[in-house]
Scaffold this motif. Structure first.
Motif, PDB file in Angstrom:
ATOM      1  N   PRO A 149       0.813  -1.227   0.000  1.00  0.00           N
ATOM      2  CA  PRO A 149       0.000   0.000   0.000  1.00  0.00           C
ATOM      3  C   PRO A 149       0.841   1.269   0.000  1.00  0.00           C
ATOM      4  O   PRO A 149       0.471   2.257  -0.642  1.00  0.00           O
ATOM      5  N   ILE A 150       1.971   1.254   0.698  1.00  0.00           N
ATOM      6  CA  ILE A 150       2.849   2.426   0.708  1.00  0.00           C
ATOM      7  C   ILE A 150       3.476   2.639  -0.670  1.00  0.00           C
ATOM      8  O   ILE A 150       3.599   3.771  -1.145  1.00  0.00           O
ATOM      9  N   LYS A 151       3.845   1.547  -1.341  1.00  0.00           N
ATOM     10  CA  LYS A 151       4.388   1.663  -2.694  1.00  0.00           C
ATOM     11  C   LYS A 151       3.344   2.244  -3.655  1.00  0.00           C
ATOM     12  O   LYS A 151       3.639   3.165  -4.431  1.00  0.00           O
ATOM     13  N   PHE A 152       2.127   1.712  -3.601  1.00  0.00           N
ATOM     14  CA  PHE A 152       1.061   2.237  -4.452  1.00  0.00           C
ATOM     15  C   PHE A 152       0.748   3.681  -4.074  1.00  0.00           C
ATOM     16  O   PHE A 152       0.539   4.533  -4.937  1.00  0.00           O
ATOM     17  N   LYS A 181       4.787   5.897   7.494  1.00  0.00           N
ATOM     18  CA  LYS A 181       3.392   5.685   7.856  1.00  0.00           C
ATOM     19  C   LYS A 181       2.503   6.587   7.007  1.00  0.00           C
ATOM     20  O   LYS A 181       2.754   7.792   6.906  1.00  0.00           O
ATOM     21  N   ILE A 182       1.480   5.997   6.383  1.00  0.00           N
ATOM     22  CA  ILE A 182       0.550   6.769   5.570  1.00  0.00           C
ATOM     23  C   ILE A 182      -0.873   6.380   5.940  1.00  0.00           C
ATOM     24  O   ILE A 182      -1.130   5.252   6.348  1.00  0.00           O
ATOM     25  N   PRO A 183      -1.835   7.306   5.810  1.00  0.00           N
ATOM     26  CA  PRO A 183      -3.232   6.944   6.040  1.00  0.00           C
ATOM     27  C   PRO A 183      -3.742   6.058   4.921  1.00  0.00           C
ATOM     28  O   PRO A 183      -3.328   6.185   3.765  1.00  0.00           O
ATOM     29  N   SER A 184      -4.618   5.145   5.242  1.00  0.00           N
ATOM     30  CA  SER A 184      -5.213   4.288   4.229  1.00  0.00           C
ATOM     31  C   SER A 184      -6.410   4.999   3.601  1.00  0.00           C
ATOM     32  O   SER A 184      -6.957   5.952   4.158  1.00  0.00           O
ATOM     33  N   ASP A 232      -6.955   1.926   9.129  1.00  0.00           N
ATOM     34  CA  ASP A 232      -6.647   3.320   9.459  1.00  0.00           C
ATOM     35  C   ASP A 232      -5.370   3.811   8.791  1.00  0.00           C
ATOM     36  O   ASP A 232      -5.314   4.939   8.289  1.00  0.00           O
ATOM     37  N   PHE A 233      -4.329   2.984   8.795  1.00  0.00           N
ATOM     38  CA  PHE A 233      -3.050   3.428   8.239  1.00  0.00           C
ATOM     39  C   PHE A 233      -2.226   2.223   7.814  1.00  0.00           C
ATOM     40  O   PHE A 233      -2.543   1.066   8.145  1.00  0.00           O
ATOM     41  N   HIS A 234      -1.147   2.510   7.095  1.00  0.00           N
ATOM     42  CA  HIS A 234      -0.159   1.504   6.702  1.00  0.00           C
ATOM     43  C   HIS A 234       1.207   1.993   7.172  1.00  0.00           C
ATOM     44  O   HIS A 234       1.553   3.161   6.992  1.00  0.00           O
ATOM     45  N   GLU A 235       1.979   1.118   7.771  1.00  0.00           N
ATOM     46  CA  GLU A 235       3.272   1.507   8.336  1.00  0.00           C
ATOM     47  C   GLU A 235       4.310   0.449   8.018  1.00  0.00           C
ATOM     48  O   GLU A 235       4.088  -0.750   8.233  1.00  0.00           O
TER      49      GLU A 235
END
Length: 320
Positions: A109-112, A190-193, A182-185
């Motif tokens: 998810p962080i990559k996307f 860390k980013i919000p989903s 809520d988020f991805h870490e």
């Protein structure tokens, strides 16, 4: 190489019809931009197959397409490897299902997210030729060898900010429950989903995704079109959507690419529609794709194509 002859020949034929707007397509295709440029060419083939009117007279976004009722703008983008980043520490040969599930939760998810956010900052919707039209980001994952085989689940989870748990009730019926994320870490980042719920994302009508826009697709489609060395044996195997509303697992498939084999460029294309879109995309623009929507209760519903491969590999066997 004989094993790649069908892909080479169909690409050569397609380039007679593909406009090089930037003037550096061939250079990048042959050097550092192979994946991104191949993805753009794949989109061109798919959009042509959908019988859309294609306008490539603008530098950006990459395409304006029309089905006669709605004009949509499409910007192509790929997830690329980060030099010295986390991907460089992933050994693809030792990836287990458990490791993949862990990567799907936070790393992917962080990559996307990083890739899509970089496009969001371009504010394409403010361009005169895009105003009033739905904007679509067409994304593919090339950041790691064969990562497109398992990363699509992470994209859906990130876009809608939820994943789905399932079980069967006493009557044997499949029950699916959406669970909010809520988020991805990962590795200190860390980013919000929920990309669709971030500021300015309402200007993006949908995300187009396919795990099939690779050289293997051109190998198969080249063979279907009659190109390439006929002595090369080609087998396509993977998993596909099971057309059973009570099924929780996909079906497997394996096809010999011979004279009777049929395939479309659009097999495997998904459109994730933004529930908060300022200008909704009409699904009729992409009639042969699989379409995903979020209901008000958070449930994701999908209008599936008859044949929708989730992933696959193409094996070529060369004659001695």
């Amino acid at each position: 190489m004989p094993g790649y002859s069908s892909a080479k020949q169909i690409i050569q034929e397609m380039m007679h019809h593909y406009a090089d707007i930037d003037g550096n397509y061939v250079e990048q295709f042959q050097t550092t931009g192979f994946d991104a440029r191949l993805w753009e060419l794949y989109l061109f083939a798919y959009l042509t197959e959908e019988r859309l009117l294609i306008d490539r007279t603008h530098e950006a976004p990459d395409y304006l397409v029309s089905n006669g009722e709605q004009v949509a703008a499409i910007e192509a983008v790929v997830v690329q490897p980060t030099q010295g980043g986390a991907a460089s520490k992933i050994d693809v040969d030792t990836l287990t299902p458990e490791k993949i599930r862990e990567l799907q939760k936070h790393y992917m998810p962080i990559k996307f997210g990083s890739t899509l956010y970089s496009k969001l900052k371009k504010r394409y919707w403010e361009k005169e030729h895009v105003k009033g039209k739905p904007l679509v980001f067409a994304i593919a994952d090339f950041h790691l060898e064969q990562s497109m085989l398992w990363s699509s689940t992470a994209l859906s989870n990130y876009l809608y900010g939820s994943y789905h748990e399932f079980h069967y009730d006493d009557a044997g019926q499949l029950i699916i429950n959406p669970i909010k994320i809520d988020f991805h870490e990962h590795n200190g980042k860390k980013i919000p989903s929920g990309f669709f719920f971030t500021p300015d994302a309402e200007n993006v009508s949908a995300i187009l995704f396919s795990a099939s826009g690779t050289i293997s697709k051109f190998l198969r489609m080249g063979r279907v079109a009659g190109f390439g060395d006929p002595n090369v044996t080609m087998i396509y195997s993977g998993t596909k959507h099971r057309l059973d509303p009570n099924a929780s697992l996909p079906d497997s498939f394996s096809y010999l690419i011979d004279d009777k084999y049929e395939e479309a460029w659009g097999h495997g294309v998904s459109l994730f529609h933004n529930p908060k879109a300022r200008i909704p995309l009409q699904p009729e623009v992409f009639p042969n794709a699989t379409h995903h929507y979020m209901r008000d209760d958070g449930q994701i519903i999908s209008d599936m194509a008859i044949f929708h491969p989730y992933n696959g590999i193409t094996i070529t066997v060369l004659p001695k």
